[in-house]
Enzyme design. Sequence first.
Site, PDB file in Angstrom:
ATOM      1  N   LYS A 105       8.224  64.892  76.120  1.00 54.89           N
ATOM      2  CA  LYS A 105       8.768  66.225  75.886  1.00 54.89           C
ATOM      3  C   LYS A 105       9.367  66.281  74.487  1.00 54.89           C
ATOM      4  CE  LYS A 105      11.799  69.576  78.213  1.00 54.89           C
ATOM      5  NZ  LYS A 105      12.714  69.773  79.364  1.00 54.89           N
ATOM      6  N   SER A 118      11.670  73.537  81.954  1.00 49.89           N
ATOM      7  CA  SER A 118      11.447  73.557  80.524  1.00 49.89           C
ATOM      8  C   SER A 118      10.444  72.497  80.056  1.00 49.89           C
ATOM      9  CB  SER A 118      12.781  73.348  79.795  1.00 49.89           C
ATOM     10  OG  SER A 118      13.370  72.104  80.136  1.00 49.89           O
ATOM     11  N   SER A 174      13.716  71.126  85.626  1.00 49.29           N
ATOM     12  CA  SER A 174      12.789  71.186  84.497  1.00 49.29           C
ATOM     13  C   SER A 174      11.640  70.200  84.511  1.00 49.29           C
ATOM     14  CB  SER A 174      13.561  71.040  83.183  1.00 49.29           C
ATOM     15  OG  SER A 174      14.365  72.160  82.952  1.00 49.29           O
TER      16      SER A 174
END
Length: 566
Positions: free
Chosen positions: A131, A206, A230
């Site tokens: 990420k 996210s 997330s």
Amino acid sequence: MGSKWETLVADKRKRQTDSIPKEWLISLPSEDCLDVTNVPNECGILTAKELEITELDDVDALLLNLASGKWSSVEVTTAYCKRAFIAQQLTNCLTEIFVERALKRAKELDEHLRKIGKVAGPLHGLPVSLKDQIQVKGLEATLGYASWVGKYSDRDAVIVQILLEAGAVPFVKTNVPQTMIWAETNNLLFGRTVNPHNRKLTAGGSSGGEGALLAMKGSPLGVGTDVGGSVRIPAGFVGIYSLRPSYNRVPYAGAVTTTTEGEESNPTVLGPMSRSLSGIKAFMKVVTAAKPWDRDPLAIKKEWDSDAYALADHGGEGGKNLVFAVMWDNGQIVPHPPVRRALEETKAALIAAGHKVIDWAPFPYERLGKNLERIWLAAGTKFIHDIVAESGEPILPTMGLNPLANGGREFQEGISAYELRQLHQEKQALKEAHLVHWQETAQLTGTGRAVDAIICPMAPGAAPLHGTNDEAYKSFYTSVLSCLNYVAAVFPVTTVDPKLDVRNAPHQFYNKKDQAMFQAYDPEIFKGAPIALQLVGRTLEEEAVIAMTEVVDKALKEYKESKSKL
């Protein structure tokens, strides 16, 4: 000439585009092509061997092929780089692309295996995606902010150090939402990430870039972050596996954040995402074996517990005669028909496999969820507005921390330390009440112990249309587990089938959100979209949760196979 933020965006996007080899560009399908998961197999970019490599979901099997020399690290890294770039062109899932660095490392690993005769570590040659907020030395970690373009990391995050020492090959970083705490992935710097199963639907957030990349089989193992769902929401929306560990079981040091910076009562956690449970397990074993507490002062000193993985505290015998509790809904939002069907199928599969299933009694989850939201926003949002002010970029109206969004809610100002302390007191009381609630199930299990795990929805429905995903977090199916600091794994169960998942008659709605969720369901819109569930264990039960998820996953596969033979 455009504004400062537009100039920064143009520069970053050009550099990103230029990093993709021209020979790996594909002819893009029309916008009417919604499911693009099979495009890598048809576009002609990947060789037959590269398809064989990237189609192998089982991380253990991939590692075995790398360790034996059947496949070189260069071959595997090249295959995944090519497939990741195909995924990028179809779903817009990537941020940083560093193929030359990855291939250089892969060559070094192949040379090590040739000279030494053994692997460099337990993840030898395995490509790993990260990420965007996980720092890699020499690369940007913009978090989707134009203001942070050109700010290069001067160190590797602790998790990157551990992965490198284990022999892994980091090769790409993935897209995130502006402001981070949001269940969709969209920002002005890189744009929107879409769901590869249906590009009209969100990939979640996210860690949405990770989810989309993994669903496209552009990575075998990814690392995301989770503060309220997330890693779980994207995994569930695209049909892969993920794990939300307890606070600080996985070292977070060196990862960048904004929204929850300095928040210690509900810290963000790093969690693995993979197309196989073997990938989740391999990640956790490597991380805990690396003694991260020697590098991150907040990391918990707890190595991999083989007895816990053998379910010693859950009756032993490697997972026989377990008792699960099904949460059919959380008293706030009733799930859509395909989620209900997934719960029913999982219950039937577990019973068929010899386990016991009881109903989970109601609990005031709304209070937990709202408590968590208020703690998140206790410091206000001035720091975010300060960031965007550097470049003049606007905050997208679909991002939850925009004071102009969501009916004009104003989150700019924070609360006092006294008010925050009151929230912490409320949270502690709710956590104590929930523990009593869990322990009371011992009266129903027949084993002398409380239920071994909870099975519950990951979200009320499948991935929603872009710009409408307010309810994934606000439904409190994931965020309350973060508040409780419970370990939660997401596992895929089924996909939306309009013939099986017809719209129900209206029920007695809990509230306006429940009514709105009911009205949003259209089986034709969500046709073919993945449906996943969560398996929930208690704090620091990562090993047991992985083992019990393996039990459930196996039971589901056997149940479906038996039904298909009828």
